[in-house]
Design an enzyme around this catalytic site. Structure first.
Site: not given
Lengths: 352, 352
Positions: A15, A130, A249, A256
């Site tokens: 990805a 991230c 999550r 996010h």
């Protein structure tokens, strides 16, 4: 004559890898050649760079002969194995895994925040986690202008942080749920591939990202704490900025969200001044117009390079304390774009 | 002979109203008769109480003649209009709307926390906001044993907080997304019915619950702050416990999650002591076994009356500061069960 670079993308079929290809296509880096590298399993796949069709090759140490720049996102163990080989052969590597992030001689860089650190590289530069990157984007202008004392963050992290397969898993589970079927059969990766139990994420919340450690924190939570200190203070164990985290999550494919509470040294700082400082920081977009219901949303951030910040408001009972809501595409600014952006800075700063 | 009660359920056809019927069926309250009340639009619908088929009636002031107990969840304006009529006719009302929560002479009650307040009722008792209730359940044992100084909470709230129609909207949007269609057409209620713009919740996050106010907070965030103070301190404006909140709607049908950061007065309190205090509090279930990946999840909490608490761990850089993750069924402990439970206490305490 402008120098041109031979670039290798390690983990090209994932990805993040696919987005690295796209971001490199759109970058200012003069590219001479692109080599796509992956595991034996993915070798032979065809992918495009601009109009050129490229065949994915299996990674070997020799793959890096003649390569100037490596963009890497194939997992920590792959980086540990191959990046030293690439450095040995003269390449500079920007690594999106956690393999080298905490090494003392490896700069951990968000270009808008600490590009100066690039000057100290020894062949490997690490891309932060991230969830750390978007928090740094939102908070660095605050730290610079008002001083930062404390950060308390709760994350709302997308499935894609665990790769493309986790997005597919989320979608399969969602369809099963809507069809009135059991979701458990589709839960094979999340909360984290390496752990024993797997739970459905669709229409659910999983307060575990990466493995849970003996100190009670998940590894993701640990990373956010120590990476923040390394990026902002050049010391992963400093207590000059106190940080604590809860990582969750959520059933979102990409982008996010983060609910960030922070306190500043300058107790006279106003919400407007903080909003302005954040808005003036390159790479940030303030979406904070509550009269018109404007605030950051994952579906709007997807595919964009920027970090979106809104819901900025004071904690009315504590001077110098504020809340905000931050959203960014975890695969772009959180990964592929920040990696390519580091490479752009390396080129601009003549460090490659 | 045990006294038996004539009970009216106002808003009987909604997501909470239907669960009030179920919770009343399972309660210890001796029920003589049940009357189901709703708007003219829902009148004529048939619902069951135990084996008895009941026809939903349109609410009028006269509906409350002969009623002893009203359980109400039909919206603030309906409560404002009809509950005084019910009180006038001798009924005691437990109201799940925000209509009377902040009235000085209306007790705001989570039975496990402040049932003593029921003694001061004048016919109306208010059920707190769903997100407040589960936070009170998790924090009251901490407050009692170690003293509470500050609460910083980020919520992960389910669609059902906006009613059954919001669950249907979420599912429709999710199916559209999975079919590759645009979700915007299905967004008619969320983030909040009364506001101008509507956004998809499926595979997205909406940092707006209820309307956004001029002070920068959403009304939901405001409610959590002031209800906490009223419940724990009997003073909605007290600063003895400082509270700040960020409320976010997540694509989950039922059960809210909350990431709660709190500081205690007793700085020697240990994580184990806090965990034990929470576990020993009636109505709480600690799910906190990280070695076995045990932590609260919405899909496990759905349909249960308890509040589930896990991921309890210290902020290692601040003494007396902790994080935890709390999940509860927002329609049960957050609404229908807490309402019926208040009624059980009224009966037990001979206050009706």
């Amino acid at each position: 004559m402008t120098r041109e670079y031979n670039v290798a993308i390690l983990g090209a079929t994932g990805a993040v890898g696919r987005r690295m290809i796209e971001q490199l296509e759109q970058s200012s880096i003069p590219v001479k050649s692109v080599k796509l590298l992956a595991s034996a399993r993915s070798a032979g796949k065809k992918l495009k760079f601009k109009d050129q069709e490229l065949i994915v090759e299996e990674t070997t140490p020799e793959s890096f002969e003649g390569i100037d720049l490596v963009l890497s996102s194939a997992g920590g163990s792959v980086s540990k194995k191959f990046l030293p080989e690439a450095v040995k052969r003269g390449a500079v590597c920007v690594d999106n895994t956690s393999a080298f992030r905490m090494d003392e001689d490896v700069p951990l860089v968000v270009p808008e925040v600490n590009s100066e650190q690039l000057k100290h590289h020894h062949g490997i530069i690490a891309n932060p986690n991230c969830s750390t990157i978007q928090m740094m984007m939102a908070l660095e202008p605050v730290r610079k202008k008002f001083g930062l004392k404390q950060i308390i963050v709760s994350t709302y992290q997308a499935a894609s942080g665990a790769g493309q397969a986790a997005i597919e898993e989320l979608k399969k589970e969602a369809q099963a749920y809507l069809d009135g079927k059991d979701m458990q059969a589709d839960a094979k990766i999340l909360p984290t591939k390496g752990d024993k139990k797997h739970y459905p994420l669709a229409f659910n919340l999983l307060p575990q990202i990466d493995v849970l450690e003996d100190n009670g924190y998940s590894h993701e939570e640990w990373k956010m704490i120590h990476e923040t200190k390394k990026i902002m203070l050049n010391d992963m164990n400093s207590q000059d900025i106190k940080v604590t985290t809860t990582c969750v999550r959520v059933p979102v494919p990409i982008s996010h969200g983060e609910s960030i509470y922070f306190t500043v040294e300058d107790e006279n700082a106003t919400t407007d001044e903080i909003r302005k400082a954040i808005a003036n920081f390159s790479g940030n977009v303030v979406e904070d117009d509550i009269k018109n219901q404007i605030y950051p949303q994952p579906i709007n951030a997807e595919g964009k390079r920027e970090t979106f910040i809104g819901r900025i408001r004071p904690d009315y009972e504590n001077k110098g304390a504020f809340n905000m809501w931050v959203v960014s595409d975890n695969l772009l600014k959180g990964a592929a774009w920040n990696t390519v952006e580091i490479a752009e800075y390396l080129v601009k700063m003549d460090l490659i």
